[in-house]
Design a protein around this motif. Structure first.
Motif, PDB file in Angstrom:
ATOM      1  N   PHE A   1      -5.744 180.701  78.902  1.00  0.00           N
ATOM      2  CA  PHE A   1      -5.246 179.359  79.229  1.00  0.00           C
ATOM      3  C   PHE A   1      -6.175 178.565  80.137  1.00  0.00           C
ATOM      4  O   PHE A   1      -5.865 177.430  80.505  1.00  0.00           O
ATOM      5  CB  PHE A   1      -3.852 179.465  79.878  1.00  0.00           C
ATOM      6  CG  PHE A   1      -2.818 180.038  78.949  1.00  0.00           C
ATOM      7  CD1 PHE A   1      -2.295 179.278  77.915  1.00  0.00           C
ATOM      8  CD2 PHE A   1      -2.391 181.356  79.087  1.00  0.00           C
ATOM      9  CE1 PHE A   1      -1.356 179.807  77.047  1.00  0.00           C
ATOM     10  CE2 PHE A   1      -1.451 181.894  78.222  1.00  0.00           C
ATOM     11  CZ  PHE A   1      -0.930 181.115  77.201  1.00  0.00           C
TER      12      PHE A   1
ATOM     13  N   SER B   1      -6.860 178.663  83.251  1.00  0.00           N
ATOM     14  CA  SER B   1      -6.253 178.146  84.470  1.00  0.00           C
ATOM     15  C   SER B   1      -6.294 179.254  85.503  1.00  0.00           C
ATOM     16  O   SER B   1      -6.243 180.435  85.163  1.00  0.00           O
ATOM     17  CB  SER B   1      -4.822 177.709  84.155  1.00  0.00           C
ATOM     18  OG  SER B   1      -3.964 178.051  85.201  1.00  0.00           O
TER      19      SER B   1
ATOM     20  N   GLY C   1      -4.924 184.451  73.541  1.00  0.00           N
ATOM     21  CA  GLY C   1      -3.485 184.284  73.785  1.00  0.00           C
ATOM     22  C   GLY C   1      -2.683 185.359  73.065  1.00  0.00           C
ATOM     23  O   GLY C   1      -1.739 185.922  73.609  1.00  0.00           O
TER      24      GLY C   1
ATOM     25  N   PHE D   1      -5.243 185.857  81.615  1.00  0.00           N
ATOM     26  CA  PHE D   1      -4.607 184.529  81.603  1.00  0.00           C
ATOM     27  C   PHE D   1      -5.668 183.447  81.656  1.00  0.00           C
ATOM     28  O   PHE D   1      -5.548 182.414  81.008  1.00  0.00           O
ATOM     29  CB  PHE D   1      -3.618 184.373  82.775  1.00  0.00           C
ATOM     30  CG  PHE D   1      -2.234 184.859  82.450  1.00  0.00           C
ATOM     31  CD1 PHE D   1      -1.871 186.187  82.643  1.00  0.00           C
ATOM     32  CD2 PHE D   1      -1.279 183.992  81.939  1.00  0.00           C
ATOM     33  CE1 PHE D   1      -0.599 186.650  82.335  1.00  0.00           C
ATOM     34  CE2 PHE D   1       0.007 184.431  81.629  1.00  0.00           C
ATOM     35  CZ  PHE D   1       0.348 185.756  81.826  1.00  0.00           C
TER      36      PHE D   1
ATOM     37  N   LYS E   1       4.479 181.416  76.572  1.00  0.00           N
ATOM     38  CA  LYS E   1       3.727 180.947  75.398  1.00  0.00           C
ATOM     39  C   LYS E   1       2.867 182.067  74.818  1.00  0.00           C
ATOM     40  O   LYS E   1       2.714 182.175  73.601  1.00  0.00           O
ATOM     41  CB  LYS E   1       2.886 179.719  75.756  1.00  0.00           C
ATOM     42  CG  LYS E   1       3.761 178.484  75.932  1.00  0.00           C
ATOM     43  CD  LYS E   1       2.978 177.185  75.968  1.00  0.00           C
ATOM     44  CE  LYS E   1       3.923 176.028  76.209  1.00  0.00           C
ATOM     45  NZ  LYS E   1       3.929 174.992  75.197  1.00  0.00           N
TER      46      LYS E   1
ATOM     47  N   ASN F   1       1.483 174.964  71.274  1.00  0.00           N
ATOM     48  CA  ASN F   1       1.067 176.275  71.770  1.00  0.00           C
ATOM     49  C   ASN F   1      -0.009 176.835  70.838  1.00  0.00           C
ATOM     50  O   ASN F   1       0.229 177.786  70.104  1.00  0.00           O
ATOM     51  CB  ASN F   1       2.290 177.212  71.822  1.00  0.00           C
ATOM     52  CG  ASN F   1       1.971 178.569  72.433  1.00  0.00           C
ATOM     53  OD1 ASN F   1       0.935 178.754  73.080  1.00  0.00           O
ATOM     54  ND2 ASN F   1       2.853 179.536  72.202  1.00  0.00           N
TER      55      ASN F   1
ATOM     56  N   GLN G   1       2.908 179.851  80.788  1.00  0.00           N
ATOM     57  CA  GLN G   1       1.809 180.544  80.093  1.00  0.00           C
ATOM     58  C   GLN G   1       2.263 181.909  79.597  1.00  0.00           C
ATOM     59  O   GLN G   1       1.943 182.316  78.478  1.00  0.00           O
ATOM     60  CB  GLN G   1       0.611 180.714  81.041  1.00  0.00           C
ATOM     61  CG  GLN G   1      -0.063 179.414  81.415  1.00  0.00           C
ATOM     62  CD  GLN G   1      -0.930 179.553  82.651  1.00  0.00           C
ATOM     63  OE1 GLN G   1      -0.982 180.619  83.276  1.00  0.00           O
ATOM     64  NE2 GLN G   1      -1.613 178.491  83.016  1.00  0.00           N
TER      65      GLN G   1
END
Lengths: 345, 265
Positions: free
Chosen positions: A171, A173, A60, A167, A183, A54, A180
């Motif tokens: 990540f 994505s 993040g 997000f 994490k 992670n 996610q």
């Protein structure tokens, strides 16, 4: 003419690029890459959780922070993680034996402090959570805490443009997953390190950060009479013990998880770092002050089948010794941590 | 005018720089690498179907009425379980292990679940084993995706770990609230470890894998076996389990739950 077209093209490009960068600038943090570098003293053990699976990024971290303080994670959007974990008391719940969850329902256990989680193998008072990443699912879904389903949390997050872009930047994505979200929460909470108390400074440079006579004596008595369970430098040995609070158990504690009779009435030995701030004490918050806690150990220990053998006769402490231990315990208060701007709501 | 052009050019370049990180991230995505066999070895594949049944009948949620070995009638509103760590045993003593994969079989999606094992070396296989549940490693590896995403409702939030098998329903014999029967099997630490390695026998049949051909194996998952042997479960005494000793008793019964009903080569 060509020059003019050229200029228009450049203007158009400039605007387009500004738009495409807008998401970036929204997350543009007060936090830089340097700010999220984790560090701890060399006398700390090797962490249990090392972020290998992670990798921490500032995106993040900031997403995790937003999630931590967002009541969206609860069923009626009223309770956030931060509601019961307040930074100024080392992420415990200030002056609450039990916390109010959703619909003002009272919890059944005292809200624990959150820091040095990287060194923790199990979570909750009974160790029911075995991994830092899935730990948040507990309070999120608990009917008397946040009472929400993971499915709903992900749906609510996916319906929000701000979260979709956060997000994405964290990540890379297009869809938001529970993995996610969990994490990201760990990237934030796992960054809470309390290792800048006066005790730590004294350890690193006793000349510059001397202890008073009481604090010095308190440390010596503590090491002799308390340190086997509240083992430095984390001030817990991460074990489960029955410290003689009751003869019979309203809350079965560790037994609830293991179903093993010898675990009846046992709870995790809590860290004593920041203990001055995180009152009230014990799994049910029954003691208001450190003096009450010490009196329990000297003359309040109740016998039962699973009582910790080390407490069979209580702990022998004079009034002076108690005062000295309390003086020492207050050196474990870490104001730099409780005022750390990076963790502020 | 020229100054203006220079200004915008500069702006443009600056913007490119600011976005560079974004682009870099995008190009970082790699296609999942596929292991392609390099030797002359030949490979076949097999479809394995799990057929959820109650005795000889296909399991029908809510509608079906069934009798356990004790004679208690009951119906089923939920039936879900994990199958993982599938291993095929070759007659030559070698084994084929399915690359790490977790199958969540949910009867709500139908009472037949199909999975395909491909890139299995050709040959004669005379045994199979798999885990009913999720191995302890994946129970303690943090946030997972796919079949193991806790969003699937097969994850205990208070005593964290996967629910390996979930059967819920009603029985007039049940002493539970609203005559409910609720059996959640899970837990991966002794003495209440509910992970079971299941090895249904092939009997006299072999599974023969050939190149360019898909063999087929039918496995019956019989819910009645959960309550039959070696420990007879009476709903008047035992109507729920959430890990612990009762779950272990039922997990032991589950060893008889799977049988191979046919193999087509």
């Amino acid at each position: 003419m060509i020059t003019r077209i050229f200029i228009y093209c450049i203007i158009a490009f400039g605007i387009l690029n500004t738009i495409s960068c807008k998401i970036d600038s929204k997350v543009k943090p007060l936090v830089t890459d340097d700010d999220i570098v984790l560090s701890w003293p060399d006398y700390f053990p090797t962490p249990v959780y090392n972020f290998e699976e992670n990798p921490r990024t500032k995106e993040g971290f900031l997403l995790g922070k937003k999630l931590f303080y967002d009541p969206l994670l609860s069923r009626d959007n009223t309770i956030s993680c931060g509601s019961c974990h307040q930074q100024f008391v080392a992420f415990a719940h200030s002056d609450h034996d039990f916390s109010h969850g959703i619909d003002n329902l009272l919890g059944v256990r005292n809200s624990p402090v959150l820091f040095n989680l990287m060194w923790q193998k199990e979570f909750f008072w009974d160790g029911g959570s075995k991994h830092i990443e899935v730990q948040p699912i507990g309070p999120i879904t608990n009917p008397i805490e946040m009472d929400e389903t993971l499915e709903n949390v992900i749906t609510k997050l996916s319906n929000r443009a701000d979260y979709r872009s956060l997000f994405k930047s964290a990540f890379n994505s297009d869809s938001i997953t529970s993995q996610q979200m969990l994490k990201a929460l760990v990237q934030f909470m796992g960054s809470f390190i309390s290792a800048t108390s006066r005790y730590d400074k004294h350890l690193q440079d006793p000349g510059k950060h001397p202890f008073s006579t009481d604090e010095k004596s308190g440390l010596a008595i503590f090491e002799q009479k308390c340190g086997s369970c509240h083992a430095p430098p984390l001030f817990t040995d991460n074990s489960y013990r029955n410290n003689g609070l009751d003869e019979t158990f309203v809350d079965s504690g560790r037994f609830h998880i293991t179903n093993i009779n010898s675990d009846m009435g046992k709870f995790k030995v809590p860290t004593l770092r920041n203990i001055e701030l995180s009152y009230p004490y014990m799994h049910d918050g029954r003691f208001e002050s450190l003096e009450e806690v010490l009196s329990h150990y000297t003359n309040g220990v109740k016998q039962s089948g699973t009582l910790d053998p080390t407490l069979a006769n209580g702990i022998n402490l004079s009034a002076t010794e108690k005062t000295q231990i309390v003086a020492f315990l207050k050196t474990l208060t870490d104001i730099e941590f409780t005022k750390d701007e990076r963790f502020k709501e | 005018m020229k100054q203006l052009i220079n200004f915008f050019t500069l702006l443009f370049l600056l913007n490119l720089l600011a976005c560079k990180k974004d682009n870099e991230l995008k190009s970082d995505i790699k296609d999942p690498s596929i292991n392609t066999p390099t030797s002359n070895a030949k490979y076949g594949s097999v479809t394995i179907n799990f057929n959820n049944k109650a005795g000889s009948e296909s399991l029908q949620l809510n509608i079906g009425n069934y009798l356990n070995a004790n004679g208690d009638s009951f119906n089923v509103s939920k039936f879900k379980y994990y199958i993982s760590n599938i291993v095929l045993k070759n007659a030559d003593g070698t084994t084929f292990v399915e690359p790490e994969c977790y199958h969540l079989i949910d009867n709500r999606k139908g009472n037949k679940y199909s999975l395909i094992l491909d890139s299995v070396p050709v040959g004669t296989y005379n045994g199979i084993s798999f885990i009913l549940g999720v191995d302890s490693t994946r129970n303690t590896s943090g946030a997972q995706i796919g079949a193991l995403d806790p969003i699937n409702g097969m994850f205990w939030t208070w005593n964290q770990g996967y629910i390996f098998l979930m059967l819920e329903g009603n029985s007039p014999n049940s002493v539970g609230f609203n005559n409910a029967i609720v059996f959640h099997l899970g837990g991966f630490t002794p003495p209440y470890n509910c992970i079971r390695k299941v090895e249904p026998t092939f009997g006299t049949r072999d599974l023969i894998l050939s190149e360019n051909k898909v063999s087929k194996m039918e496995i019956k998952t019989d819910i009645l076996e959960m309550f039959e042997s070696p420990s007879l479960i009476k709903f008047a005494q035992t109507s729920e389990s959430m890990g612990g000793p009762i779950s272990v008793t039922i997990a032991n019964n589950c060893l008889n739950m799977f049988s191979i009903t046919s193999i087509e080569n």
